[in-house]
Design a protein around this motif. Structure first.
Motif: not given
Length: 362
Positions: A69-74
Motif C-alpha cells: 500500500g505505501t509502495l503504491v503511494l510512494t
C-alpha cells in the motif's frame, strides 16, 4: 452522505484535471491577462489532481495491504515529482541544479519535517510509540549510501571540475542506484515483508477495505490523474519559478517548493497514521519517499541529461553536506531503540527549520 459526496468528488477530479490540461494547452497565452491567470489556474488544478491521485493510491493501498500500500503511494508521488522536475529543467534555458535541489529538499522535508511532526503528534497523544527496528534500519542503510553517492560524492570527484559527474560516472551511479533500490523493494515486498508491517498496537481503519469494483476504478483514475499531472506540469513549471522570483527568494527555493507540493498529500497520510498510533506506516510513507526520490528520480533525470547532453549539477555545497550528515546521525539515534517520544521529534523539526532558514539566508 458527506463521505459519499467526497468520494464522488475525488473520482471526478482526475477526469476534470485531464480535461483542464488539454483546455489550458489549447488556449492562447500571449494575452497578458491570460498569461497571468492560466498558470495560477493550472497550479490550483494541479494541486487538486495531486491530492486526488494520492486518495486513489490510498484506496489501492487499503486493498493490497502493507507494505504494498505505501509502495503504491510512494511510486505515485515519485511520478508526479519526476514530471515536475523534468518540466522545469526543460523550460526556458534549463535548470541543471533543480534535480539536486529537489532531491535534497525531499530528504530534508521527509527525514526532518515529516518525521519530526509524526513523532511529536504521536508522542503527545500516546507518550511513546513503537515501530519495527529492522524496517527502519533497512530504510536508513540504503538511504545513506544513495544520498552520499548522488549528492556528496560528485563534489569530490576529479575527472570533471565542479560538482558534476562525467557521463560514464553518471551512468554507473544511476545503475547502482537502481540496483540498490530494486534490492530494497525485494526485501520490502518479498524477502522480509514482516519488517514493514504495522502491527504494534495501531488502531484499526475507520472504514472497510474497498470492493473489487472500487479498486479497479481507483487504478484507472490514478493512471488518468498521473497523466493529467504530467500534462499540467509543463504549463505550471514556469509559474513556480515566477512565484519564487516575485517574492525575492533564491533559486534554490524552487526545489523546496516542488518538494513541498508533491509531498503535501503524503505528509497528510503520514500524520494521519501517526495519530492512529501506526508509526510504522508513517515511517514507510516518509522514509520510502526519500528512497524512491533518489532511486527513481535521479536515474530518470540522469537519462534525460545524457540523451539531451545537458549538464546535471548534483553535488551539494559544504553547509548542505553538514546538514545531510547531521540528519542521518540524528536519525540513527532516533531509530536505534524501537520506540520514540516527542524529544527526537522536536530535534528533527529544529533541523528542518534550520534547513528552510538556510535556503533563504545561506
Amino acid at each position: 452522505m458527506a463521505g459519499r459526496y467526497r468520494t464522488l468528488a475525488w473520482r471526478a477530479v482526475p477526469l476534470a484535471g485531464l480535461a483542464a490540461a488539454f483546455a489550458l494547452s489549447s488556449l492562447p497565452a500571449n494575452d497578458s491577462a491570460l498569461g497571468l491567470v492560466l498558470p495560477l489556474v493550472g497550479l490550483l488544478v494541479l494541486m487538486g489532481v495531486v491530492f486526488a491521485c494520492v486518495w486513489h493510491a490510498d484506496v489501492i493501498a487499503h486493498r493490497t495491504g502493507e507494505p504494498y500500500g505505501t509502495l503504491v503511494l510512494t511510486v505515485a508521488v515519485t511520478v508526479i515529482e519526476v514530471a515536475l522536475i523534468l518540466s522545469i529543467m526543460l523550460a526556458g534555458e534549463g535548470k541543471p541544479t533543480l534535480a539536486r535541489e529537489t532531491v535534497f529538499s525531499v530528504i530534508m522535508v521527509v527525514c526532518n519535517g515529516v518525521v519530526g511532526l509524526c513523532l511529536i503528534l504521536g508522542g503527545l497523544r500516546y507518550g511513546e510509540q513503537g515501530f519495527r527496528l529492522p524496517g527502519a534500519s533497512a530504510y536508513l542503510v540504503v538511504l545513506m549510501p544513495l544520498a552520499t553517492l548522488t549528492l556528496i560524492l560528485p563534489t569530490w570527484t576529479t575527472s570533471m571540475p565542479g560538482p558534476f559527474y562525467t557521463t560514464s560516472q553518471l551512468a554507473f551511479v544511476s545503475f547502482v542506484t537502481i540496483i540498490l533500490y530494486a534490492v530494497f523493494l525485494y526485501v520490502q515486498t518479498v524477502r522480509h515483508r514482516d519488517y514493514f508491517l504495522s502491527d504494534l498496537g495501531g488502531a484499526s481503519e475507520d472504514h472497510a477495505p474497498p470492493g473489487q469494483r472500487q479498486l479497479w476504478e481507483s487504478v484507472v483514475l490514478l493512471l488518468v490523474g498521473l497523466v493529467a499531472v504530467v500534462l499540467l506540469a509543463k504549463g505550471v513549471s514556469g509559474s513556480i519559478e515566477t512565484a519564487v522570483v516575485s517574492i525575492g527568494a533564491p533559486t534554490e527555493a524552487v526545489g523546496l517548493l516542488v518538494a513541498l507540493l508533491v509531498l503535501l498529500p503524503e505528509t497528510v497520510a503520514a500524520l494521519r497514521s501517526a495519530r492512529r498510533n501506526e508509526l510504522q506506516k508513517s515511517l514507510n510513507l516518509a522514509l520510502g519517499s526519500s528512497l524512491a526520490t533518489i532511486g527513481l528520480t535521479i536515474p530518470a533525470v540522469s537519462l534525460l541529461a545524457i540523451v539531451l547532453k545537458q549538464p546535471l549539477e548534483l553535488g551539494v555545497d559544504m553547509h548542505d553536506t553538514v546538514l545531510l550528515v547531521l540528519t542521518f546521525a540524528v536519525s540513527l539515534v532516533t531509530f536505534a531503540g524501537g520506540r520514540t517520544n516527542i524529544l527526537p521529534g522536536f530535534v528533527h523539526l529544529v533541523l528542518f527549520a534550520v534547513f528552510v532558514f538556510m535556503v533563504f539566508v545561506p
